[in-house]
Design an enzyme around this catalytic site. Structure first.
Site, mmCIF file in Angstrom:
data_model
loop_
_atom_site.group_PDB
_atom_site.id
_atom_site.type_symbol
_atom_site.label_atom_id
_atom_site.label_comp_id
_atom_site.label_asym_id
_atom_site.label_seq_id
_atom_site.Cartn_x
_atom_site.Cartn_y
_atom_site.Cartn_z
ATOM 1 N N LYS A 14 -12.579 -0.565 -0.287
ATOM 2 C CA LYS A 14 -11.762 0.213 -1.230
ATOM 3 C C LYS A 14 -12.448 0.194 -2.602
ATOM 4 O O LYS A 14 -13.441 0.864 -2.789
ATOM 5 C CB LYS A 14 -10.332 -0.333 -1.245
ATOM 6 C CG LYS A 14 -9.598 -0.090 0.079
ATOM 7 C CD LYS A 14 -8.183 -0.607 0.068
ATOM 8 C CE LYS A 14 -7.408 -0.200 1.315
ATOM 9 N NZ LYS A 14 -7.987 -0.640 2.586
ATOM 10 N N HIS A 20 -5.677 -3.899 -1.868
ATOM 11 C CA HIS A 20 -5.450 -2.843 -2.856
ATOM 12 C C HIS A 20 -5.403 -3.379 -4.282
ATOM 13 O O HIS A 20 -4.924 -2.687 -5.183
ATOM 14 C CB HIS A 20 -4.152 -2.094 -2.530
ATOM 15 C CG HIS A 20 -4.251 -1.202 -1.342
ATOM 16 N ND1 HIS A 20 -4.753 0.087 -1.407
ATOM 17 C CD2 HIS A 20 -3.943 -1.417 -0.045
ATOM 18 C CE1 HIS A 20 -4.709 0.631 -0.207
ATOM 19 N NE2 HIS A 20 -4.236 -0.263 0.642
ATOM 20 N N SER A 74 0.784 -1.226 0.000
ATOM 21 C CA SER A 74 0.000 0.000 0.000
ATOM 22 C C SER A 74 0.815 1.276 0.000
ATOM 23 O O SER A 74 0.329 2.324 -0.431
ATOM 24 C CB SER A 74 -0.951 0.007 1.204
ATOM 25 O OG SER A 74 -0.220 -0.043 2.421
#
Length: 397
Positions: A242, A211, A183
């Protein structure tokens, strides 16, 4: 007693401020999106959200959330095995498993809980967990809860990983653990090489793909698709918070027996309330959208390429790659803080990252692109970065 502790805590916090390490939260007064309002400034361009596909305020997603709210209520007031499982929870678990090419999946209140609840049920003192040294804090904390032997390998270093595997030959079970996308740097793990080593040394492979899910790989399935090892990864943890809508919630997708074990033994699952029906319904809609079209993912990658090239041409030091996480290196924590503040005055919302989130001397502005950004907004951001970069002496000329 608190009088003494109060003084110690104040001294510690003041020391953080003096050294430029104190984190100040900015308050947003609007929906999440490419353009947001804050308590200090309105209509700023947001370049630091995990809202990769721009779905946090998508009308179809919000409509699905409202429909689930009306059909299934506000919440379950309970954990899953008592009276907290609705049909849509199993629908989502099945859909996640299908999307990722796994046997089954299990939902958690947060991805942090998914990692926190994975290792202790699966790994005992007879076993070993081998973890990349830059793995997410939730992985580190989850591993600490296990009685298994713990080893670390140098970041993304396959030679060191193999050395650790050789040291583990006498352990019963071996589990290699890595972030899919790291990240802070946006680098993508070498899962193909990791799986080769796992096969050679009879190890399991676990990936935190928070991610990556929804945006990486030909169809957005994640790092295992990107590295062409879909059938070779044993465990994937991820988030709904996310790319998949941006609310909250996490999951573990894995081989059937592993998921079954987690339902029986994983403490964050057994002792935390069920995810709210509105989030479940909205995420089901997101997965439907991603399965039917690559439009948002294509736009995200186009935006990422435009920004990366523009910043490189401007003369900034950026971490190479292709992920929408783009670290702009400034190295010193106070400079990162100042850079972010001056950019906000230019209408660009970003955050400086510094120790302990990243190593000392590696402070940065972490930019995150979104499918919600338009080309002219990206150009404006590059211009603002260049202006402030020259003011602070980061860029010469």
């Amino acid at each position: 007693m608190y009088g003494k502790i109060k003084t110690e805590l104040r001294d510690y916090l003041n020391n953080l401020k003096v050294n430029g390490l104190y984190k100040n939260e900015r308050i947003i007064t609007s929906q999440q999106g490419a353009v947001i309002n804050t308590t200090s400034q309105n209509q700023v361009l947001n370049f630091c959200s995990n809202n990769y596909l721009g779905l946090a305020a998508n009308t179809e997603v919000m409509s699905a959330a409202l429909n689930s709210l009306e059909s299934f209520g506000y919440g379950l007031s309970s954990v899953r095995f008592i009276c907290g499982t609705q049909s849509i929870h199993r629908d989502l678990e099945n859909k996640i498993a299908q999307f990722l090419g796994m046997d089954d999946s299990i939902l958690y209140a947060a991805a942090f809980d998914a990692n926190g609840g994975l290792f202790e049920p699966l790994m005992t003192e007879e076993d070993v967990i081998i973890s990349d040294e830059l793995n997410h804090a939730s992985i580190i904390d989850g591993i600490r809860l296990s009685k298994a032997r713990r080893l670390r390998y140098k970041h993304d270093d396959m030679n060191d990983l193999e050395s650790q595997l050789k040291l583990s030959s006498n352990n019963r079970r071996k589990l290699i653990v890595t972030d899919g996308t790291f990240s802070m740097d946006g680098t993508i793990a070498q899962l193909d090489k990791i799986c080769d080593l796992a096969d050679r040394h009879d190890a399991l492979v676990m990936v935190d793909d928070c991610h990556s899910t929804g945006i990486i790989g030909n169809t957005g399935r994640g790092t295992h698709e990107y590295r062409k090892v879909v059938s070779r990864v044993d465990i994937i943890t991820g988030t709904l918070g996310k790319a998949l809508g941006g609310a909250m919630g996490g999951f573990t997708a894995a081989k059937q027996e592993i998921v079954d074990l987690l339902r029986q033994r994983s403490r964050p699952y057994l002792f935390s309330n069920t995810i709210a029906p509105s989030i479940v319904g909205a995420t089901l809609k997101v997965l439907e959208m991603l399965s039917n079209s690559s439009e948002l993912r294509d736009k995200l990658h186009s935006n990422t390429a435009k920004f990366r090239q523009g910043m490189k041409d401007a003369g900034f030091e950026i971490v190479p790659g292709e992920h929408p996480i783009v670290p702009i290196m400034v190295n010193e924590a106070p400079l990162a803080q100042k850079f972010a503040q001056l950019l906000l005055e230019e209408g660009i919302y970003v955050i400086g990252f510094f120790y302990p989130v990243v190593p000392k001397g590696k402070a940065r502005i972490r930019v995150q692109l979104s499918a919600a950004h338009e080309p002219e907004q990206i150009s404006k951001a590059i211009q603002a970065f260049s202006k402030v970069g020259k003011e602070l002496g980061i860029l010469i000329g």
